[in-house]
Every structure is written in C-alpha cells, then in structure tokens.
Design an enzyme around this catalytic site. Sequence first.
Site: not given
Length: 431
Positions: A271, A243, A148
């Site tokens: 994050k 990622d 994702y």
Amino acid sequence: MLPGTTRPKSHDAFARAKTFMPGGVNSPARAFGAVGGEPIVIDHAKGAHLFDLDGHRYLDYVGSWGPMIFGHAFPPVVAALQKAIARGTSYGAPTPGENELAEAILRIVPSIEKVRLVSSGTEATMSAIRLARGVTGRDLIVKFAGNYHGHVDSLLVAAGSAAATLAVPDSPGVTAGASANTLVLAYNDPDGLRAAFQEQGDQIACVIFEPICGNMGVVVPTEEFLASLRQTTRDHDALLVCDEVMTGFRVALGGAQQRLGIDPDITTLGKIVGGGLPVGAYGGSDQIMAHLLPEGKVFQSGTLSGNPLATAAGVATLRALEETPPYGKIESLAARLETGLRQAAERAGIAHQIARVGSMMTLFFTEQPVTSWDDASQCDTARFAQYFWGMIDRGIYLPCSQYEALFVSAAHTEDDIDQTIAAAAEVLEKL
Ligand code: HOZ
C-alpha cells in the site's frame, strides 16, 4: 430507487465490464457485494475526492484501500512518475531507485536491516511465509481468524476483508494440502496462542498477524496479546511476522510496530510503500534475509519487482512522509470524525462501536465491543449496507463492507469531516 440508477454511465460501463471480467471487477473487494447494487465506476481522482463517470463527486475515505495517505494525484508523486516514465518503465535489472526506496524503508523501520521489494502485499506475505519456513525448517504456520494477508493459499483460511465480506473465508481451490499446515487461532487470545505452542511449538515456523486489524474492520490488539506473541514465538524459536501492509507508514511513520512497541522478526509492507503503484516489500534482520536467493537458498523472484516507476512513487511518498509528516493532522481529523460519528449514532439510538487507531477507523453496527472475528461477525451488516448507500447518496464514499477500515488522508479538511458527520447524522437518524 435502486442504488445505481442515478448513475447511467457507471451502470453501462459496469454492464460491459461484466461481459469481459468475472463479476465485472478485478478484485472482489470493490464489487459492492456486501452492500448490494453496483459499484461506482471512477473517472478520476484528486486530493480527497473521487469523480465518477456521471460527474458526481465523492469525499473518499477508501483511498485505494489505504495507499493514498496524501490524497489522490499527490503532486510530488505525479512529478516523480512523470520524470521516471520517460526513462523507460522496466528493465529487469538493478536501478538506483531500488536503493533509494530500500534505504528509506531501512531508515524508517528499524526492525528491517535488509529488504526485498516485490509487487504487492500478497507477494510480500507469501514470500515471508516461505522465508520463515526456509529459515526454521518447519512447516506449520499460525494465523488469526479475520486477519487477511492477501490471497495466498495457505493464508486464505478464516480470512477477513473481501473473503469474509463475500462469505468465502475458506476459498474453493485452496487444497486441503495447502491449508493443512495453517493453524487458525482467535485474535486477542493469549491463552489460545500459548496452548497451540504447547502442543505443536516445535513444528511452528511462524506466527503472522495484523498488528492492528483492518480487515475485519479495525480491531485493536491488547497489550497482553502483543506481549504473548513475542514471548511465545521466542520461547519456541518460531518467527514473528508482522503484516504491516495496511498499518505501515499509516498509524505512525514507523507503522504499528513503532506505535505499539512491537519487535517482529519479519515485516511485510504494501500500500503506502508504493505511493499508489504496485509495490510490496518484506524485510527483517540481515541474518534472516540472508536465507533468500542469491545469498541463500529460499527462492523468490519477480520481473517487475522494484521497477523504476514503482520505486519513484514509493520514494516520493516516503520522502514526503519524512519531510512533512501528516500524522498529527490526520490523527486529529480522524478523532474529530470519531467524536462526531459517536454523537450522531448515540443521538439516533443506533447500537454501535467505533474502533480507531490514528487515521484508520470502523463504525461497527453492534452492541458488543469487537475484539475478535467472533465479535465482528455479529455485526448488523444489513444496517451497514443501508448506512453505506445513505452516505453515497450524500457524496461520501466509504469502504463497501463492514469488514474494512476507512482511511483519513492529509488531503481531507475539517470542513470535509464536518460534512461527513452531518451526512452520517442524517443517515443514522433514518436507519
Ligand atoms: N487489502 C484490501 C483491504 N482489505 C482489499 C483490497 C482488495 O482486495 O481489492
């Protein structure tokens, strides 16, 4: 008793939320869709704990889905924000705080020689894909099933996280055109990767991947798979986009690329880099990044990119990570949790797998080792839901999906971990 009935204030707030917002939430990942019942509405958080509107306290293993590596309301971040806020929250103009955050990123992640700050992980991956296409002049991209990368159209294909949880790995609204240039391959399958490149390698701009998956639960890459990613992309002049939105500053100070020895062309961050505020970033070699406007021609911009509050929180977090690295502590707490959960599941005779890297972990309800989305999708998600609510009843707040990672923070203690293991032992015994 139905989940939620012991939380009347949460229930009321969520009922009102549903009249204002689709499904009552601003992100489906927090809607508890895969576990049934209603989300718990949070009043505040401190350290390792969340407090709901009804006054219940939970040991939190979600940590805002990853950012809170030092726990909630971490004093250095609070102080940095208090100092920054009185000076204005956004100017849409350069600030020294951007320099500080960018400099820290470059210092910590050697594969990044230049970086661009954005406001979310989704923006980072979206922009990285555009950059890779701009640099190579090619259209196709490769992603892996169950990975994702945010809600970017071209990446919302066979996607993990909430997309998998809520059974929309290919969302309506993503046009055939937007996804036509995305090749989806199986994670941990070097042969499949090489075959795809043999066929269309001269049209592939980049491969984007989660270096340690967190969005189909934790799935660990094999060494052979990682080696094939680097070699195959290099052989075909395609770019490798790592990622690290979830793994960056999490599994090691320098992220998964430091821990696993990966040498990507472009890295995406989110994050932890924002210390709990909305920050994303993407970066790579000077030569690649020079393709971005205003140096080059690839367009990407943002009113709030690098805004002073976000950079203050990010700088305070990265500084604390460098000065007082929490990695030994969170790794050993997570190992303790892993051992305790494994023993509890074995004693209860529950079919399970536990995957952990550093402080990221998933307890899968399946007999089979989980190495790809095909394996993860075989898990007993109904059993996961029972486990989830059993843990909530005992004051332990886990990610509300089988297809997510839990995070241990530096605010957790050995007592917290032992309390969690004891709760899990009770719950698993009853499944
Ligand atoms: N990226 C987060 C963890 N998979 C999901 C959080 C969200 O979508 O709200």
